[in-house]
Design an enzyme around this catalytic site. Sequence first.
Site, short mmCIF file in Angstrom:
data_model
loop_
_atom_site.label_atom_id
_atom_site.label_comp_id
_atom_site.label_asym_id
_atom_site.label_seq_id
_atom_site.Cartn_x
_atom_site.Cartn_y
_atom_site.Cartn_z
N LYS A 180 0.83 -1.20 0.00
CA LYS A 180 0.00 0.00 0.00
C LYS A 180 0.87 1.25 0.00
CE LYS A 180 -2.69 3.10 2.45
NZ LYS A 180 -2.09 4.08 1.60
N GLU A 259 8.58 0.92 11.39
CA GLU A 259 9.66 1.90 11.18
C GLU A 259 9.00 3.27 11.28
OE1 GLU A 259 12.76 1.15 10.86
OE2 GLU A 259 12.85 -0.89 10.09
N CYS A 293 13.05 10.28 7.79
CA CYS A 293 12.86 9.88 9.19
C CYS A 293 14.14 10.07 9.99
CB CYS A 293 12.40 8.42 9.24
SG CYS A 293 13.50 7.31 8.36
N GLU A 394 8.47 15.83 15.60
CA GLU A 394 9.04 15.65 14.27
C GLU A 394 8.38 16.63 13.30
OE1 GLU A 394 7.91 12.12 12.09
OE2 GLU A 394 9.98 11.81 11.47
#
Length: 499
Positions: A180, A259, A293, A394
């Site tokens: 996906k 992750e 990331c 973040e």
Amino acid sequence: MLSFPAADVPDEALVAGSWRRGAGAPVETVDPATGLAIATVHAVTVEEVAEAAEGAARAAADPGWRSLLPHRRARLLHRIADLIEETAEQLAALQTADTGKALTETRALVASAAGTFRYTAAALETAEESITPSRGDYLTMSVFEPVGVVGAINPWNSPVASDAQKLAPALAAGNAVLLKPAEWTPLVSLALGRLVTRALAELGLPPGLLSVLPGRGSVVGDAIVRHPCVGKVTFTGGTATGRTIAHAAADKTMPVSLELGGKSPTIVLADADIEQALAGVMFGVFSSSGQSCIAGSRLFVARERYDAFVGELVARVRKLRVGPGTSPDTQVAPLVHHRHRDTVAGYVDLARSEGARVLCGGSAPEGEAYRDGAYYLPTVLDGLDNASRTCQEEIFGPVLVALPFDDEEDLVRMANDSVYGLACGIWTRDHRAAWRIARRVDAGTVWINTYKQFSIATPFGGLKDSGLGREKGRDGMRAYQRQKSLYWGTSDAPLPWAN
Ligand code: NAD
């Protein structure tokens, strides 16, 4: 300009071997450098997810696939790598158009995707199953079997690389995969789907081994996670989404790999090679326009060097070339989407309200060339406490926040004062200090006098809210298998209850 032929832009979903327009809502994908539409991709429906999952379960159980010997399964991975390499320029151009990333970067990502398939093929061919020490008259073995159907859910920032990172080991392990892509960037995964379809057909393998299912996470992603045929989910994306998936997986007692996000410290000790550190810190946070990331987004500099280092850094950041991903000169490309640019801008507003000094950047660039694109200037902030939201959350954009530290204790305390634990960079000539800090810092990966280097042979993953499990490395494939123990009697001596 997009050099991928417009007529060739993949806009159909792949459902259990059948290419079709999804029966769900249309989503326009946009080139963030221009704001122009590239393609309209229709989402699949929950019913189509079920069709794909059931098709995948049949394909995974197909005796021709299930009993395919490892060296023959490795051929599939090599063939996919060949096809990626043959179409590398088109894939890179498509990814640049869909994500905005600089071509230099998307070319590297495509090459790394091919490398991932080749490395995994080698790992598969050389993987060993072991005879374990017995404590009686029997032989004991530990063997690994596929989980069956794997759901692989990816974010928008590096589609081809993250797709390969999941697809290669999941196929190597003998599974079928439901892939996906993120809503904003489905095109590269669909293009990869075409290559895998071709390789499967050439090798006479079941087409249902891969489905590529575009659509919203809360609908399509959720349906994948909850489908009873899906035996494992491997997810890359935000921490909040990862937790939602882990909750749903718990209801099925299903393993997940996660992750997730990061807010990684990049540390400059007083004795660092300043030239090297300046280049590394800038690359670590501003490459991929900070949409990474592992971006080194919190900069800690020894207090005695702080003013000089940050002053020089800011002078250099002002000179970074902002432009479209298609330009060979571009260092900072547009963000993935105008809405994401607005989120990043909102974070810089938040930083101002928290008392930050904006040392450079802090807005979209001005000028005709930038008018329609999702651009944001590389930004350096300081004057904040590590406890501020700007230092803790973040941002996933080209925003660096700088903080001074007094000594190693102060540094490690601040570096670890974060819910995240993904990566860390250390710039120093003092090998003992590097070793001490590297071992004390909460991070799944630590780079010393380098940053953002990656080897497919080296396991990757996060600690704390940055994730669960490891990808890559020789054992990466094992995350897509179930371990089984076999006991095989070797003695004719009667068992305790024998007559
Ligand atoms: P996201 O969490 O919003 O979405 C990631 C994927 O999950 C998308 O495909 C989305 O459609 C899907 N999704 C959303 N809700 C879902 C649900 N309820 N069930 C199942 N699937 C669902 O993340 P994003 O905004 O696309 O990507 C940015 C995030 O990804 C950042 O936090 C970044 O740090 C993280 N990331 C982590 C790594 C890593 O390796 N640790 C790598 C790249 C990106």
